[in-house]
Design a protein around this motif. Sequence first.
Motif, PDB file in Angstrom:
ATOM      1  N   MET A  92      18.140  23.652  81.322  1.00 49.69           N
ATOM      2  CA  MET A  92      18.140  24.981  81.953  1.00 49.69           C
ATOM      3  C   MET A  92      19.323  25.758  81.386  1.00 49.69           C
ATOM      4  O   MET A  92      20.466  25.273  81.405  1.00 49.69           O
ATOM      5  N   VAL A  93      19.033  26.959  80.876  1.00 48.20           N
ATOM      6  CA  VAL A  93      20.088  27.747  80.243  1.00 48.20           C
ATOM      7  C   VAL A  93      20.020  29.180  80.728  1.00 48.20           C
ATOM      8  O   VAL A  93      18.935  29.741  80.938  1.00 48.20           O
ATOM      9  N   ILE A  94      21.169  29.750  80.913  1.00 45.28           N
ATOM     10  CA  ILE A  94      21.285  31.183  81.178  1.00 45.28           C
ATOM     11  C   ILE A  94      22.454  31.692  80.334  1.00 45.28           C
ATOM     12  O   ILE A  94      23.489  31.006  80.228  1.00 45.28           O
ATOM     13  N   ALA A  95      22.250  32.836  79.669  1.00 41.33           N
ATOM     14  CA  ALA A  95      23.284  33.307  78.733  1.00 41.33           C
ATOM     15  C   ALA A  95      23.325  34.832  78.741  1.00 41.33           C
ATOM     16  O   ALA A  95      22.376  35.508  79.144  1.00 41.33           O
ATOM     17  N   ASP A  96      24.439  35.334  78.252  1.00 36.29           N
ATOM     18  CA  ASP A  96      24.643  36.784  78.187  1.00 36.29           C
ATOM     19  C   ASP A  96      25.431  37.089  76.924  1.00 36.29           C
ATOM     20  O   ASP A  96      26.589  36.687  76.796  1.00 36.29           O
ATOM     21  N   LEU A 129      31.378  31.491  73.803  1.00 37.52           N
ATOM     22  CA  LEU A 129      30.958  31.139  72.453  1.00 37.52           C
ATOM     23  C   LEU A 129      31.233  32.294  71.493  1.00 37.52           C
ATOM     24  O   LEU A 129      30.945  33.460  71.804  1.00 37.52           O
ATOM     25  N   GLY A 130      31.840  31.958  70.341  1.00 34.31           N
ATOM     26  CA  GLY A 130      32.071  32.967  69.311  1.00 34.31           C
ATOM     27  C   GLY A 130      33.465  33.536  69.323  1.00 34.31           C
ATOM     28  O   GLY A 130      33.799  34.342  68.455  1.00 34.31           O
ATOM     29  N   ALA A 131      34.292  33.147  70.300  1.00 38.29           N
ATOM     30  CA  ALA A 131      35.631  33.725  70.404  1.00 38.29           C
ATOM     31  C   ALA A 131      36.601  33.035  69.442  1.00 38.29           C
ATOM     32  O   ALA A 131      37.390  33.708  68.770  1.00 38.29           O
ATOM     33  N   PHE A 132      36.544  31.717  69.358  1.00 44.33           N
ATOM     34  CA  PHE A 132      37.486  30.974  68.524  1.00 44.33           C
ATOM     35  C   PHE A 132      36.736  29.886  67.761  1.00 44.33           C
ATOM     36  O   PHE A 132      35.880  29.199  68.341  1.00 44.33           O
ATOM     37  N   ASN A 157      29.779  24.760  80.961  1.00 44.85           N
ATOM     38  CA  ASN A 157      29.820  26.213  81.115  1.00 44.85           C
ATOM     39  C   ASN A 157      30.706  26.819  80.022  1.00 44.85           C
ATOM     40  O   ASN A 157      31.909  26.548  79.964  1.00 44.85           O
ATOM     41  N   ALA A 158      30.099  27.628  79.147  1.00 46.93           N
ATOM     42  CA  ALA A 158      30.858  28.265  78.060  1.00 46.93           C
ATOM     43  C   ALA A 158      31.178  29.688  78.462  1.00 46.93           C
ATOM     44  O   ALA A 158      30.560  30.651  78.004  1.00 46.93           O
ATOM     45  N   VAL A 167      29.229  35.246  73.221  1.00 44.94           N
ATOM     46  CA  VAL A 167      28.165  34.937  74.183  1.00 44.94           C
ATOM     47  C   VAL A 167      28.759  34.058  75.289  1.00 44.94           C
ATOM     48  O   VAL A 167      29.531  33.142  75.004  1.00 44.94           O
ATOM     49  N   THR A 168      28.391  34.392  76.521  1.00 38.98           N
ATOM     50  CA  THR A 168      28.683  33.465  77.624  1.00 38.98           C
ATOM     51  C   THR A 168      27.411  32.691  77.914  1.00 38.98           C
ATOM     52  O   THR A 168      26.313  33.280  77.902  1.00 38.98           O
ATOM     53  N   LEU A 169      27.545  31.391  78.147  1.00 39.13           N
ATOM     54  CA  LEU A 169      26.332  30.563  78.273  1.00 39.13           C
ATOM     55  C   LEU A 169      26.586  29.398  79.219  1.00 39.13           C
ATOM     56  O   LEU A 169      27.658  28.773  79.185  1.00 39.13           O
TER      57      LEU A 169
END
Length: 747
Positions: free
Chosen positions: A560-564, A657-660, A632-633, A614-616
């Motif tokens: 189950m995934v939810i992301a923004d 995700l994608g910050a560092f 939790n990312a 992305v937050t995921l």
Amino acid sequence: MDIYQIAITAVYFIFGGILLFLAYSIVRDHIGHRANRITGAMLFFAALGPIFLALGTIVKPNVSAEAPFEESLIYNLLYVWELFFPSFLLFSWIFPVDRLSGMRFPKLKYLIFLPHIFHLFLVTVFKDPDKILNLLDVQSGEGFASLILKPLSDILKYVVLGFSLLIHSQETLFSLINLIYVALAVYFILRGKGQIANQQLRRQSNVLITGISVAMGLYTAAFLVPEIFSIDFSASLQTGVLIGSLLVGGGAIAWSIVRYQFLDVSVIVRQSLVYTISSGILVGLYILLVGEADRMITSLFGAKTTIVNIAFIVVALMLFQPINVQLDNLIKKLFIKSRTDYRNLMEILSRRLISVFDLEQVRSMIEKTLTSSLFIKRVYFVLFDDRLGEYVLLPSEDFAHRVIINREDLFLGGIGQLETPTFMERLSMYRAGSSLADELERRKAQLILPLKDADHLLGFLALTEKESGYRYNAEDISMLGVISNQLVTVLTNARLYADSLEKQRMEEELNMARQIQLDLLPKNPPRSAHLDIFAYSLPSRTIGGDFYDFIPKDDGIFGMVIADASGKGMPAALLVAQIQAMIRSEVANNTEIAKILYNINRYVVESTSSERFVTLFYAEFNPGTGELRYANAGHNYPILAKADGRLQNLDTGGILLGAFPGACYQETSIRLEPDDMLFLYTDGLSEAQDEKETEFGEERIRDFVRQNRDGSSREIVTKILEIVREFDPTDPPRDDTTLIAMKLTRG
């Protein structure tokens, strides 16, 4: 004179008057132009023929039998009109192609008038050789005067005798000369016609050359050929042919002026020409009709006809006005409303331009109009190219490559100052060092038409000289100014239309992307007897950066995934689509959850800019054991509402995700019990704002979950959406909003 002679005299006067008026109008319109002066002279001498014939018809009955009219000085002045033939030859050297400009000794052209001047001298001075011989008769005698004058008198007598012999054959001789002049003129005109490229000029030349050739052919057949070969030709037939040749020749010239802008005669002059000729004919017919009616009434009623005459004149005047109005309407319909009438031309052009949005069609239409109506050789377009952000000199028939213009070019700056069509020479102060000026000079541009809206220079048109060789007159400048204004409107409309098409295309693509995005979302969440899941996603635009997914695994376990994704619209949608594909791939390979997030973070860092992240939240749930493993990312903490009312944030994991690059993530495991409820959401829910810009906030969400955890997953999602929409009624919402509610039931 009988009615026949009166009618013939009237016709001669009418044609002579028309030719004189044509000559006057042509010379007055462009007196500085050589073609106008030569054509005017030709028409003037042509007009003298019928006028002298008309005068002769009037004078001849009043001349005594002892002094025949044909032997009078007045009659011999008729030969002045023969200067028409050298004028006609001169005309053939200037129309349709100017051959005189290349002559090394241009004044020699006037030598062609010498034969006819000599003929005029011959028939006027030596019309009575006997009188001259008597004057030259010097009595023989003694003395110095007699000694000198007697030989001189004898010589002059021989000269006069020679002229007297010549005058007896002068008509045949000069008819032959006239025939040669006509043949040469027709030859040069036909040769010049083949060199005309402009279609409108070709039509003009065809009408004119055909009319003049037919007229000269008729005159030659009726007068010159019978005179040269001593063929009898009845006077009445000659009169009819002469009238026919005047009608055809004069009509062809008038028609070419009115309909085909012959000699670039202005609209006002053409209208004046049409109205004057038509009014003259109408008035002439009116006078003739009244005169004949007066004669008939006098013959019927005798001398007491004054009242009847007045009554007839009143009736004729009453009929004259409506006939004149109808004639005016007919003339406007037949003559004025043509392509050469600027008002009609502008009406047609405006009607066509208003429905055209394609720039190439607009350009073709303008170019065709200017070349066919104003006889402009070339029209060059310089327009601002939105894609290049520069002004571009567009390709043409003679210059196949486009030229990008430096925006700092001084000459372009000068054009930007213009408000109306302006000649190139008036921009001389901007020419220094200008490549644009050099380019336009190479193309022989003469006139610049600026295309400016309220604030910007959209481009300009560069026009070369006219095919006809005439300069641009005030009518041309006025019409070109109107055309440039209309072109500005058309260009603006075309640009708006292109923008609307682009917007429509974008909307269609977004709708398609939206459908693709919807297809990527699971149709139904996982279902079982002890599981109640409901998910909802609402983008703030057509497509959004939120997504959720349920990924089945072995033994009933599902991911189950939810992301923004940061941002909105297409970039965010593309990023989440890629991440969704990566998650499914990693899950299919049974990759550990922490490793999944590590791999996705590396991909996002390497494939996107630093502003993209992305937050995921990803979890794998085992419905059989109730175990939930997750990481939790940087996503909004999912809220676990326990059956006893306690709330727990699922916060184990790592940064977004994608910050560092190289970021590591932790995963953990919790156990869910019956009646526990897990609530997941994106920041579109927590960051909704009321009218005071107060956020809905996580605390309100937690309170809601605590108070409503007993409801079904659908009821929970639906109810909090209603509360948030009431809190923040912005439509569409400020941000994408995605919710998942999962509740374990006791079955």
